[in-house]
Design an enzyme around this catalytic site. Structure first.
Site, PDB file in Angstrom:
ATOM      1  N   GLU A 118       0.806  -1.227   0.000  1.00 20.29           N
ATOM      2  CA  GLU A 118       0.000   0.000   0.000  1.00 20.29           C
ATOM      3  C   GLU A 118       0.833   1.269   0.000  1.00 20.29           C
ATOM      4  O   GLU A 118       0.306   2.363  -0.051  1.00 20.29           O
ATOM      5  CB  GLU A 118      -0.972  -0.008   1.179  1.00 20.29           C
ATOM      6  CG  GLU A 118      -2.263  -0.751   0.895  1.00 20.29           C
ATOM      7  CD  GLU A 118      -2.057  -2.249   0.699  1.00 20.29           C
ATOM      8  OE1 GLU A 118      -1.097  -2.796   1.265  1.00 20.29           O
ATOM      9  OE2 GLU A 118      -2.853  -2.849  -0.034  1.00 20.29           O
ATOM     10  N   ARG A 156      15.336   1.987 -25.774  1.00 24.90           N
ATOM     11  CA  ARG A 156      15.197   2.059 -27.234  1.00 24.90           C
ATOM     12  C   ARG A 156      15.676   3.396 -27.804  1.00 24.90           C
ATOM     13  O   ARG A 156      15.844   3.532 -29.016  1.00 24.90           O
ATOM     14  CB  ARG A 156      13.780   1.717 -27.686  1.00 24.90           C
ATOM     15  CG  ARG A 156      12.701   2.580 -27.143  1.00 24.90           C
ATOM     16  CD  ARG A 156      11.335   1.985 -27.454  1.00 24.90           C
ATOM     17  NE  ARG A 156      11.090   1.931 -28.888  1.00 24.90           N
ATOM     18  CZ  ARG A 156      10.817   3.005 -29.625  1.00 24.90           C
ATOM     19  NH1 ARG A 156      10.769   4.188 -29.068  1.00 24.90           N
ATOM     20  NH2 ARG A 156      10.599   2.879 -30.918  1.00 24.90           N
TER      21      ARG A 156
END
Ligand code: ADE
Length: 247
Positions: A118, A156
């Site tokens: 949480e 990338r």
């Protein structure tokens, strides 16, 4: 570029790291992804990494000490500078975007801290992380998938990771616009035809068509992006025609 990932689930990274662009970039020595199991820095015999929240409430909170210690160990082992981004992945963070990926892709090191459960003790935010990123307005069960998104989007963009650097330059968002429609062979399939212009070999006209289609797509799907992109007079005229077609 080295990614230093602090996580309690290092095995979650196995798939993305062993496939496609990221694995190729790792093989080529362009990136390294160093996984650090936060649990290795737990100090009690149960190797706990979480505890009940002060003040009560549901769920568990990730303890500060194992994360502080994991970060300190990584910082020393990798000789990280004070300006290295130490990113906490959290839905409360700055929205991750292509410009942020482009900035991160120029750096030597990035630390990614994956929160779980949480929440994470606030002192990790205050004293360890110097940046917080969210990958979208939804809640994942932890920061691992978010960290993988960041690793993928940044990797990338590193020269040599993708076939040619130009192939990332037309990406959606790189131009500030959504990408134009793409086609490959056959020229006709199930009644769907590739636009004639793309078969014409006229590169000037193809570029113009692509720009217009990028503008069209962005206008219809993400008009908010048009506010922050530099538009030429031609672009503006084209958008005006789209607008007048709406009326
Ligand atoms: N952890 C859980 N949800 C997240 C999100 N949307 N972005 C980044 N980290 C997260």
């Amino acid at each position: 570029m080295r990614f230093h990932v602090l996580t309690i689930f290092p095995a979650m990274f196995d798939g993305p790291l062993s496939e496609s662009i990221i694995s190729r970039a790792v093989e080529r020595g362009l990136v390294r992804v160093n996984l650090h199991d936060i649990r290795d820095y737990a100090t009690d015999k149960h190797r706990s990494v979480d505890d009940y929240p002060y003040g009560g409430g549901y769920g568990m909170v990730m303890k500060p000490e194992p994360i502080f210690d994991a970060y300190t160990a990584v910082k020393h082992a990798a000789s990280l500078g004070e300006d290295t981004p130490v990113v906490l992945l959290t839905p409360q963070g700055t929205p991750f975007s292509q410009p942020i990926a482009e900035r991160l892709a120029t750096l030597d090191d990035i630390v990614l801290i994956c929160g779980r459960y949480e929440g994470v003790d606030e002192r990790v935010r205050e004293q360890v992380a110097n940046c917080e990123l969210s990958v979208g307005d939804y809640v994942l069960s932890g920061g691992e998938l978010a960290a993988m998104i960041v690793i993928d989007a940044v990797t990338r963009l590193i020269p040599g990771a993708v076939g040619s650097i130009e192939s990332t330059q037309d990406d959606s968002f790189s131009t500030g616009l959504l990408q134009f429609p793409q086609y490959t062979r056959p020229a006709e399939h199930e009644g769907g035809k590739v636009p004639d212009i793309l078969l014409s070999g006229n590169h000037g006209e193809i570029e113009k068509w692509r720009r217009r289609e990028s503008l069209r797509r962005t206008y219809h799907r993400r008009p908010d992006l048009l506010d922050s992109v530099t538009l030429s007079d031609n672009d503006r005229r084209f958008i005006d025609t789209l607008r007048s077609n709406d009326n």
